[in-house]
Design a protein around this motif. Sequence first.
Motif, PDB file in Angstrom:
ATOM      1  N   SER A  33     -12.167 -21.881 -12.436  1.00 20.11           N
ATOM      2  CA  SER A  33     -11.253 -20.763 -12.200  1.00 20.11           C
ATOM      3  C   SER A  33      -9.865 -21.271 -11.833  1.00 20.11           C
ATOM      4  O   SER A  33      -9.736 -22.295 -11.178  1.00 20.11           O
ATOM      5  CB  SER A  33     -11.732 -19.800 -11.112  1.00 20.11           C
ATOM      6  N   ASN A  34      -8.897 -20.553 -12.311  1.00 20.66           N
ATOM      7  CA  ASN A  34      -7.491 -20.857 -12.050  1.00 20.66           C
ATOM      8  C   ASN A  34      -6.930 -22.033 -12.861  1.00 20.66           C
ATOM      9  O   ASN A  34      -5.781 -22.426 -12.663  1.00 20.66           O
ATOM     10  CB  ASN A  34      -7.271 -21.091 -10.550  1.00 20.66           C
ATOM     11  N   ALA A  35      -7.742 -22.573 -13.758  1.00 22.80           N
ATOM     12  CA  ALA A  35      -7.252 -23.698 -14.564  1.00 22.80           C
ATOM     13  C   ALA A  35      -6.257 -23.235 -15.630  1.00 22.80           C
ATOM     14  O   ALA A  35      -5.549 -24.046 -16.221  1.00 22.80           O
ATOM     15  CB  ALA A  35      -8.423 -24.409 -15.231  1.00 22.80           C
ATOM     16  N   GLY A  36      -6.218 -21.912 -15.866  1.00 20.68           N
ATOM     17  CA  GLY A  36      -5.299 -21.394 -16.881  1.00 20.68           C
ATOM     18  C   GLY A  36      -6.016 -20.963 -18.149  1.00 20.68           C
ATOM     19  O   GLY A  36      -5.399 -20.834 -19.206  1.00 20.68           O
ATOM     20  N   LYS A  37      -7.325 -20.709 -18.040  1.00 18.08           N
ATOM     21  CA  LYS A  37      -8.120 -20.375 -19.229  1.00 18.08           C
ATOM     22  C   LYS A  37      -7.736 -19.030 -19.841  1.00 18.08           C
ATOM     23  O   LYS A  37      -7.563 -18.937 -21.054  1.00 18.08           O
ATOM     24  CB  LYS A  37      -9.607 -20.396 -18.881  1.00 18.08           C
ATOM     25  N   SER A  38      -7.594 -18.000 -18.999  1.00 18.04           N
ATOM     26  CA  SER A  38      -7.250 -16.680 -19.557  1.00 18.04           C
ATOM     27  C   SER A  38      -5.899 -16.738 -20.258  1.00 18.04           C
ATOM     28  O   SER A  38      -5.736 -16.188 -21.355  1.00 18.04           O
ATOM     29  CB  SER A  38      -7.179 -15.624 -18.447  1.00 18.04           C
ATOM     30  N   SER A  39      -4.939 -17.414 -19.629  1.00 18.77           N
ATOM     31  CA  SER A  39      -3.612 -17.527 -20.248  1.00 18.77           C
ATOM     32  C   SER A  39      -3.702 -18.292 -21.563  1.00 18.77           C
ATOM     33  O   SER A  39      -3.014 -17.959 -22.533  1.00 18.77           O
ATOM     34  CB  SER A  39      -2.634 -18.252 -19.312  1.00 18.77           C
ATOM     35  N   ALA A  40      -4.557 -19.310 -21.590  1.00 17.62           N
ATOM     36  CA  ALA A  40      -4.709 -20.096 -22.827  1.00 17.62           C
ATOM     37  C   ALA A  40      -5.326 -19.236 -23.929  1.00 17.62           C
ATOM     38  O   ALA A  40      -4.872 -19.271 -25.075  1.00 17.62           O
ATOM     39  CB  ALA A  40      -5.571 -21.335 -22.561  1.00 17.62           C
ATOM     40  N   SER A  54     -11.653 -10.189 -18.983  1.00 10.21           N
ATOM     41  CA  SER A  54     -12.730 -10.984 -18.375  1.00 10.21           C
ATOM     42  C   SER A  54     -12.538 -11.125 -16.882  1.00 10.21           C
ATOM     43  O   SER A  54     -13.379 -11.682 -16.194  1.00 10.21           O
ATOM     44  CB  SER A  54     -12.821 -12.386 -18.958  1.00 10.21           C
ATOM     45  N   LYS A  55     -11.387 -10.696 -16.386  1.00 10.10           N
ATOM     46  CA  LYS A  55     -11.115 -10.884 -14.960  1.00 10.10           C
ATOM     47  C   LYS A  55     -11.373  -9.621 -14.158  1.00 10.10           C
ATOM     48  O   LYS A  55     -11.252  -9.625 -12.947  1.00 10.10           O
ATOM     49  CB  LYS A  55      -9.660 -11.302 -14.772  1.00 10.10           C
ATOM     50  N   THR A  56     -11.685  -8.530 -14.850  1.00  6.12           N
ATOM     51  CA  THR A  56     -11.932  -7.309 -14.108  1.00  6.12           C
ATOM     52  C   THR A  56     -13.184  -7.516 -13.256  1.00  6.12           C
ATOM     53  O   THR A  56     -14.092  -8.239 -13.652  1.00  6.12           O
ATOM     54  CB  THR A  56     -12.098  -6.089 -15.043  1.00  6.12           C
ATOM     55  N   THR A 143      -4.012 -28.015 -19.363  1.00  8.17           N
ATOM     56  CA  THR A 143      -3.104 -26.877 -19.214  1.00  8.17           C
ATOM     57  C   THR A 143      -2.045 -27.098 -18.132  1.00  8.17           C
ATOM     58  O   THR A 143      -2.140 -28.032 -17.349  1.00  8.17           O
ATOM     59  CB  THR A 143      -3.888 -25.603 -18.859  1.00  8.17           C
ATOM     60  N   LYS A 144      -1.103 -26.181 -18.112  1.00  2.00           N
ATOM     61  CA  LYS A 144       0.000 -26.192 -17.147  1.00  2.00           C
ATOM     62  C   LYS A 144       0.802 -27.493 -17.260  1.00  2.00           C
ATOM     63  O   LYS A 144       1.324 -28.021 -16.273  1.00  2.00           O
ATOM     64  CB  LYS A 144      -0.500 -25.978 -15.715  1.00  2.00           C
ATOM     65  N   ALA A 145       0.840 -28.042 -18.479  1.00  2.00           N
ATOM     66  CA  ALA A 145       1.542 -29.302 -18.705  1.00  2.00           C
ATOM     67  C   ALA A 145       3.024 -29.186 -18.347  1.00  2.00           C
ATOM     68  O   ALA A 145       3.678 -30.181 -18.026  1.00  2.00           O
ATOM     69  CB  ALA A 145       1.384 -29.735 -20.159  1.00  2.00           C
ATOM     70  N   ASP A 146       3.543 -27.941 -18.364  1.00  2.21           N
ATOM     71  CA  ASP A 146       4.955 -27.739 -17.994  1.00  2.21           C
ATOM     72  C   ASP A 146       5.222 -28.093 -16.538  1.00  2.21           C
ATOM     73  O   ASP A 146       6.365 -28.286 -16.137  1.00  2.21           O
ATOM     74  CB  ASP A 146       5.358 -26.274 -18.268  1.00  2.21           C
ATOM     75  N   LYS A 147       4.163 -28.183 -15.738  1.00  2.00           N
ATOM     76  CA  LYS A 147       4.352 -28.514 -14.326  1.00  2.00           C
ATOM     77  C   LYS A 147       4.489 -30.010 -14.102  1.00  2.00           C
ATOM     78  O   LYS A 147       4.707 -30.446 -12.971  1.00  2.00           O
ATOM     79  CB  LYS A 147       3.181 -27.975 -13.505  1.00  2.00           C
ATOM     80  N   SER A 174       0.523 -25.742 -22.654  1.00  2.00           N
ATOM     81  CA  SER A 174       1.182 -24.896 -21.655  1.00  2.00           C
ATOM     82  C   SER A 174       1.349 -23.493 -22.210  1.00  2.00           C
ATOM     83  O   SER A 174       2.001 -23.305 -23.235  1.00  2.00           O
ATOM     84  CB  SER A 174       2.556 -25.463 -21.276  1.00  2.00           C
ATOM     85  N   SER A 175       0.730 -22.534 -21.536  1.00  2.00           N
ATOM     86  CA  SER A 175       0.871 -21.139 -21.963  1.00  2.00           C
ATOM     87  C   SER A 175       2.280 -20.659 -21.661  1.00  2.00           C
ATOM     88  O   SER A 175       2.838 -19.848 -22.395  1.00  2.00           O
ATOM     89  CB  SER A 175      -0.100 -20.245 -21.197  1.00  2.00           C
ATOM     90  N   THR A 176       2.854 -21.163 -20.581  1.00  2.00           N
ATOM     91  CA  THR A 176       4.189 -20.744 -20.163  1.00  2.00           C
ATOM     92  C   THR A 176       5.243 -21.251 -21.137  1.00  2.00           C
ATOM     93  O   THR A 176       6.086 -20.493 -21.611  1.00  2.00           O
ATOM     94  CB  THR A 176       4.492 -21.290 -18.748  1.00  2.00           C
ATOM     95  N   ALA A 177       5.191 -22.560 -21.432  1.00  2.00           N
ATOM     96  CA  ALA A 177       6.196 -23.155 -22.325  1.00  2.00           C
ATOM     97  C   ALA A 177       5.774 -23.053 -23.791  1.00  2.00           C
ATOM     98  O   ALA A 177       6.528 -23.450 -24.674  1.00  2.00           O
ATOM     99  CB  ALA A 177       6.415 -24.615 -21.943  1.00  2.00           C
TER     100      ALA A 177
END
Length: 196
Positions: A33-40, A54-56, A143-147, A174-177
Amino acid sequence: MSLFPHVKFLLGAHQPKQFPMDEGCEVAIAGRSNAGKSSAINAIVGRQNLARSSKTPGRTQQINFFELTPLNRLVDLPGYGFAKVPINVRRHWGVLLESYFDQRQSLAGAMVVMDARHPLTDIDAQMLDLAATRVLPIHVLLTKADKLSRSAAMKTLSETRKALGARATVQLFSSTAKTGVEEAREVLMKWLADRG
Ligand code: GDP
């Protein structure tokens, strides 16, 4: 344009008997959890908020099936960062995951999402071991490679590749970048296409 314009949440399964028909082809995506899976998932499929379903509440400890096309599915294996949940829930989740990997003939490959800042945690290793009980291609998204700085990201990439060797392919994401999205899509599309 969405890669899968008709993608939709199909169902969530608490028990193997609730899995959809084992036909066509599916790709599983797992992550602490929190690894960024949903965003990916959202970035790869090209649909904002898809994986929010899936987070509901109630859906975080079940296997969530998304229909990409009528015979292609993406399967979200959430919440294996279950250290804080009661033992009976943890046991149930472990059994459910094991039966998933054990049974699904339509499973074509598994993506494992790890936070690039601290990949290969014990939980990540457990997930890789589970996927490796099958002869399946495994692809790791860092994930979160932008960090991370560019050089730190490249260092993590090469260290993770070295640690995993032939067990899995690895990429930065990176979902953000929006980095690595095309690369991940290519893997997904190839696995789906290889199975016809
Ligand atoms: P999940 O629990 O693995 O499904 O993780 P989420 O996709 O919900 O992401 C967890 C947190 O990390 C959220 O606050 C996201 O906004 C953030 N996050 C996810 N992906 C990225 C990324 O690529 N870069 C950055 N900077 N943050 C991200």
